[in-house]
Design a protein around this motif. Structure first.
Motif, PDB file in Angstrom:
ATOM      1  N   GLY A 338       0.787  -1.219   0.000  1.00 51.59           N
ATOM      2  CA  GLY A 338       0.000   0.000   0.000  1.00 51.59           C
ATOM      3  C   GLY A 338       0.823   1.276   0.000  1.00 51.59           C
ATOM      4  O   GLY A 338       0.256   2.373  -0.104  1.00 51.59           O
ATOM      5  N   LYS A 339       2.141   1.148   0.111  1.00 47.74           N
ATOM      6  CA  LYS A 339       2.992   2.342   0.127  1.00 47.74           C
ATOM      7  C   LYS A 339       2.974   3.012  -1.246  1.00 47.74           C
ATOM      8  O   LYS A 339       3.123   2.351  -2.270  1.00 47.74           O
ATOM      9  N   CYS A 340       2.825   4.322  -1.234  1.00 52.73           N
ATOM     10  CA  CYS A 340       2.796   5.103  -2.476  1.00 52.73           C
ATOM     11  C   CYS A 340       4.194   5.637  -2.753  1.00 52.73           C
ATOM     12  O   CYS A 340       4.750   6.401  -1.958  1.00 52.73           O
ATOM     13  N   VAL A 341       4.793   5.227  -3.872  1.00 50.66           N
ATOM     14  CA  VAL A 341       6.144   5.650  -4.252  1.00 50.66           C
ATOM     15  C   VAL A 341       6.024   6.726  -5.337  1.00 50.66           C
ATOM     16  O   VAL A 341       5.556   6.446  -6.447  1.00 50.66           O
ATOM     17  N   PRO A 342       6.411   7.970  -5.043  1.00 48.56           N
ATOM     18  CA  PRO A 342       6.241   9.044  -6.024  1.00 48.56           C
ATOM     19  C   PRO A 342       7.161   8.877  -7.225  1.00 48.56           C
ATOM     20  O   PRO A 342       8.270   8.342  -7.119  1.00 48.56           O
ATOM     21  N   LYS A 343       6.692   9.355  -8.376  1.00 48.75           N
ATOM     22  CA  LYS A 343       7.459   9.344  -9.617  1.00 48.75           C
ATOM     23  C   LYS A 343       7.472  10.749 -10.204  1.00 48.75           C
ATOM     24  O   LYS A 343       6.527  11.516 -10.034  1.00 48.75           O
ATOM     25  N   ILE A 344       8.547  11.082 -10.908  1.00 54.50           N
ATOM     26  CA  ILE A 344       8.658  12.418 -11.502  1.00 54.50           C
ATOM     27  C   ILE A 344       9.261  12.312 -12.889  1.00 54.50           C
ATOM     28  O   ILE A 344      10.154  11.486 -13.131  1.00 54.50           O
ATOM     29  N   LYS A 345       8.777  13.111 -13.810  1.00 53.28           N
ATOM     30  CA  LYS A 345       9.374  13.241 -15.135  1.00 53.28           C
ATOM     31  C   LYS A 345      10.244  14.487 -15.133  1.00 53.28           C
ATOM     32  O   LYS A 345       9.786  15.581 -14.805  1.00 53.28           O
ATOM     33  N   ILE A 346      11.517  14.323 -15.486  1.00 58.96           N
ATOM     34  CA  ILE A 346      12.464  15.440 -15.517  1.00 58.96           C
ATOM     35  C   ILE A 346      12.769  15.772 -16.968  1.00 58.96           C
ATOM     36  O   ILE A 346      12.956  14.880 -17.797  1.00 58.96           O
ATOM     37  N   SER A 347      12.799  17.047 -17.285  1.00 60.82           N
ATOM     38  CA  SER A 347      12.991  17.471 -18.659  1.00 60.82           C
ATOM     39  C   SER A 347      13.900  18.684 -18.712  1.00 60.82           C
ATOM     40  O   SER A 347      13.980  19.464 -17.762  1.00 60.82           O
ATOM     41  N   GLU A 348      14.580  18.844 -19.849  1.00 58.67           N
ATOM     42  CA  GLU A 348      15.353  20.066 -20.080  1.00 58.67           C
ATOM     43  C   GLU A 348      14.427  21.277 -20.165  1.00 58.67           C
ATOM     44  O   GLU A 348      14.846  22.407 -19.958  1.00 58.67           O
ATOM     45  N   ASN A 349      13.171  21.014 -20.513  1.00 60.34           N
ATOM     46  CA  ASN A 349      12.166  22.069 -20.578  1.00 60.34           C
ATOM     47  C   ASN A 349      11.464  22.146 -19.220  1.00 60.34           C
ATOM     48  O   ASN A 349      10.716  21.244 -18.869  1.00 60.34           O
ATOM     49  N   PRO A 350      11.697  23.192 -18.433  1.00 63.68           N
ATOM     50  CA  PRO A 350      11.160  23.241 -17.068  1.00 63.68           C
ATOM     51  C   PRO A 350       9.658  23.032 -16.984  1.00 63.68           C
ATOM     52  O   PRO A 350       9.164  22.442 -16.018  1.00 63.68           O
ATOM     53  N   GLU A 351       8.896  23.514 -17.973  1.00 62.90           N
ATOM     54  CA  GLU A 351       7.446  23.388 -17.885  1.00 62.90           C
ATOM     55  C   GLU A 351       6.973  21.940 -18.013  1.00 62.90           C
ATOM     56  O   GLU A 351       5.834  21.612 -17.687  1.00 62.90           O
ATOM     57  N   LYS A 352       7.883  21.054 -18.484  1.00 58.87           N
ATOM     58  CA  LYS A 352       7.506  19.649 -18.642  1.00 58.87           C
ATOM     59  C   LYS A 352       7.883  18.789 -17.438  1.00 58.87           C
ATOM     60  O   LYS A 352       7.622  17.591 -17.432  1.00 58.87           O
ATOM     61  N   VAL A 353       8.485  19.387 -16.426  1.00 60.53           N
ATOM     62  CA  VAL A 353       8.763  18.659 -15.188  1.00 60.53           C
ATOM     63  C   VAL A 353       7.439  18.453 -14.458  1.00 60.53           C
ATOM     64  O   VAL A 353       6.664  19.390 -14.272  1.00 60.53           O
ATOM     65  N   THR A 354       7.172  17.233 -14.051  1.00 59.24           N
ATOM     66  CA  THR A 354       5.879  16.923 -13.443  1.00 59.24           C
ATOM     67  C   THR A 354       5.913  17.026 -11.927  1.00 59.24           C
ATOM     68  O   THR A 354       6.985  17.099 -11.313  1.00 59.24           O
ATOM     69  N   LEU A 355       4.740  17.006 -11.331  1.00 56.62           N
ATOM     70  CA  LEU A 355       4.606  17.021  -9.873  1.00 56.62           C
ATOM     71  C   LEU A 355       4.427  15.590  -9.381  1.00 56.62           C
ATOM     72  O   LEU A 355       3.510  14.893  -9.816  1.00 56.62           O
ATOM     73  N   PRO A 356       5.289  15.129  -8.484  1.00 56.80           N
ATOM     74  CA  PRO A 356       5.242  13.734  -8.063  1.00 56.80           C
ATOM     75  C   PRO A 356       4.177  13.459  -7.008  1.00 56.80           C
ATOM     76  O   PRO A 356       3.696  14.364  -6.318  1.00 56.80           O
ATOM     77  N   GLY A 357       3.828  12.182  -6.877  1.00 57.09           N
ATOM     78  CA  GLY A 357       2.984  11.741  -5.771  1.00 57.09           C
ATOM     79  C   GLY A 357       1.493  11.740  -6.085  1.00 57.09           C
ATOM     80  O   GLY A 357       1.039  12.271  -7.091  1.00 57.09           O
ATOM     81  N   ARG A 358       0.744  11.123  -5.181  1.00 57.33           N
ATOM     82  CA  ARG A 358      -0.721  11.127  -5.247  1.00 57.33           C
ATOM     83  C   ARG A 358      -1.198  12.462  -4.680  1.00 57.33           C
ATOM     84  O   ARG A 358      -0.975  12.768  -3.517  1.00 57.33           O
TER      85      ARG A 358
END
Length: 486
Positions: A338-358
């Motif tokens: 049940g543990k939630c492991v956050p994921k993030i997309k990293i990009s050279e384009n700052p606007e494409k960096v995502t927000l991690p977690g539920r």
């Protein structure tokens, strides 16, 4: 309702097959659907399309014809095809209700499901939400420009296909249009339909006044005449007035006239004078002809005497901003414990960096019930309205404010839980009323036509630190940011 399971990009299926072969098909994943940039000159968008999302997910499943076609591609083994034939959505869906104003990077939908199922639905969800949210947003802008006048959606013949016409009209109603010319949309969603006659009606009679008289005979209590077939001010309006007088003598009152060409500001002002002098101050003037929010706003500034607006091509196609640009990104995985492991997309384009977690989205209102800011938080965060709340700009973190005497509302509502529908969709008229109510909680500076003021959309300190930690890894630098609440 149509089964749209096969309306997906092929790479969704190839990824599903990869997960299946790697035996990770039951691993649960969390995806967010959101958009990155403002559209239609607005700082907000209007959520639309959830009802069709619900229909899509409720009917998700591959039939024999689908499996036969996929087999013919020679890309998948029989075990996988058998899995697909038995597939049923088993996940959770949280969504903002239709008509909710939403801002860039805020999750409109949050999907948590076995990763193969969560992956499969990506394309259809984006297709539905991107289109209807775009048109609802455009309609909202048009309605704002009309400043309380009646706005009607007239775009079916210029829409990019039948579905765009049907569901675009539906979205326009959500955004504030009070009627549509689209009869099928009216039938499907129980909304008013409007329309009178075309230039061809006038041209098919021996003279303009003959055409007007014929129309008045057919619709004596709903007579609205198109007056610009030949000469608006020297022929159309005088002939309309003659027919209006005849109607009144017969015990009926005319509805008004429609202008579809020419200088609409000048024509409407002169027409208003002529009808008022003839004793018809209550006869309305409707305008059409390549309108959008900018044209309507300009006509308003010029003093145009127009009571209602029929808006077609530029609304149904959102001509100046033809795509919302919504995306669907993995934000977390859920382990067996049940543990939630956050994921993030990293990009050279700052606007494409995502927000991690539920995550969830909280809207903050002041003591007058007006929206102050939105806060994107991790789902387990709790805000106590009895305590002062400090928020800060996620880019310029030194810019912060502390709020007291406020209320909060979570914007994401449960739609499906463990594959079971737990949400009842309101009627389209109820959604429209909800949209009007929601927009009324935003000060006019956020809704104005030109250079609207940016609305605050901040990250909680916990989410901000998680993002920074995942971006920087071992090189993380402790950034001093205000705590949400002491």
């Amino acid at each position: 309702m149509r089964n749209l399971t096969m309306m997906t990009d092929f790479y969704e299926l190839t990824m599903m097959y990869g997960y299946f072969k790697e035996k990770v098909d039951n691993r649960r994943a969390v995806f967010d659907l959101f958009y990155r940039k403002p559209c239609c000159g607005s700082v907000y968008a209007v959520v639309a399309g959830l009802e069709q999302v619900i229909d899509y997910i409720a009917n998700l499943g591959f039939d024999e014809e689908d499996i036969s076609y996929l087999r013919s591609l020679n890309c998948f083994d029989e075990d996988f095809l058998k899995y697909l034939s038995e597939l049923k959505f088993e996940g959770d869906v949280y969504a903002m209700p239709e008509g909710t104003p939403v801002f860039p990077n805020e999750p409109i939908l949050r999907i948590e499901a076995p990763i193969m199922q969560a992956q499969l639905v990506e394309t259809a969800l984006l297709n539905i939400i991107n289109h209807q949210t775009l048109i609802a947003t455009k309609a909202s802008r048009v309605v704002e420009a009309a400043q309380g006048d009646l706005v009607m959606e007239f775009g079916l013949r210029r829409a990019q296909g039948p579905d765009a016409g049907i569901y675009g009209a539906r979205a326009a109603i959500i955004g504030g249009c009070k009627a549509t010319s689209n009869v099928l949309t009216g039938q499907m969603f129980n909304v008013p339909v409007k329309g009178t006659h075309a230039h061809s009606w006038v041209m098919s009679f021996p003279s303009e006044i003959d055409a007007f008289r014929a129309y008045a005979r057919v619709y004596p209590d709903d007579c609205l005449l198109l007056v610009d077939t030949y000469d608006t001010l020297k022929s159309g309006v005088p002939n309309a007035i003659t027919v209006f007088k005849e109607l009144r003598q017969a015990g009926h009152e005319p509805k008004g006239i429609r202008l579809d060409s020419g200088d609409l500001a000048y024509m409407s002002i002169e027409t208003r004078k002529m009808m008022d002098e003839a004793g018809f101050p209550n006869a309305t003037i409707t305008a059409s002809s390549d309108l959008d929010e900018n044209v309507i706003w300009s006509l308003k500034m010029q003093g145009a005497k127009i009571d209602a607006w029929g808006v077609g091509t530029r609304l149904i196609t959102s001509a100046d901003n033809p795509a919302l640009g919504g995306v669907y990104k993995l934000s977390a995985e859920v382990m067996e414990d049940g543990k939630c492991v956050p994921k993030i997309k990293i990009s050279e384009n700052p606007e494409k960096v995502t927000l991690p977690g539920r995550k969830k989205v909280v809207r903050i209102y002041d003591s007058m019930g007006m929206a102050v800011a939105d806060l994107i938080c991790l789902d387990d965060e709790v805000i106590d309205p009895k305590k002062p709340l400090t928020i800060f700009d996620p880019v310029n973190t030194w810019k912060s404010m502390t709020i007291t005497d406020y209320t909060v509302r979570e914007l994401l509502c449960p739609i499906f839980i463990n594959g079971e529908l737990v949400y009842k969709s309101p009627s389209l008229s109820e959604i429209q009323k909800n949209c009007e109510k929601e927009l009324s909680t935003f000060w006019t500076q956020y809704r104005r036509m030109l250079n609207p003021h940016l609305y605050k959309v901040d990250l909680s300190a916990k989410l901000y630190r998680l993002r920074e930690q995942m971006l920087r890894g071992d090189k993380a630098v402790e950034t001093k940011v205000p705590e949400l609440q002491a």
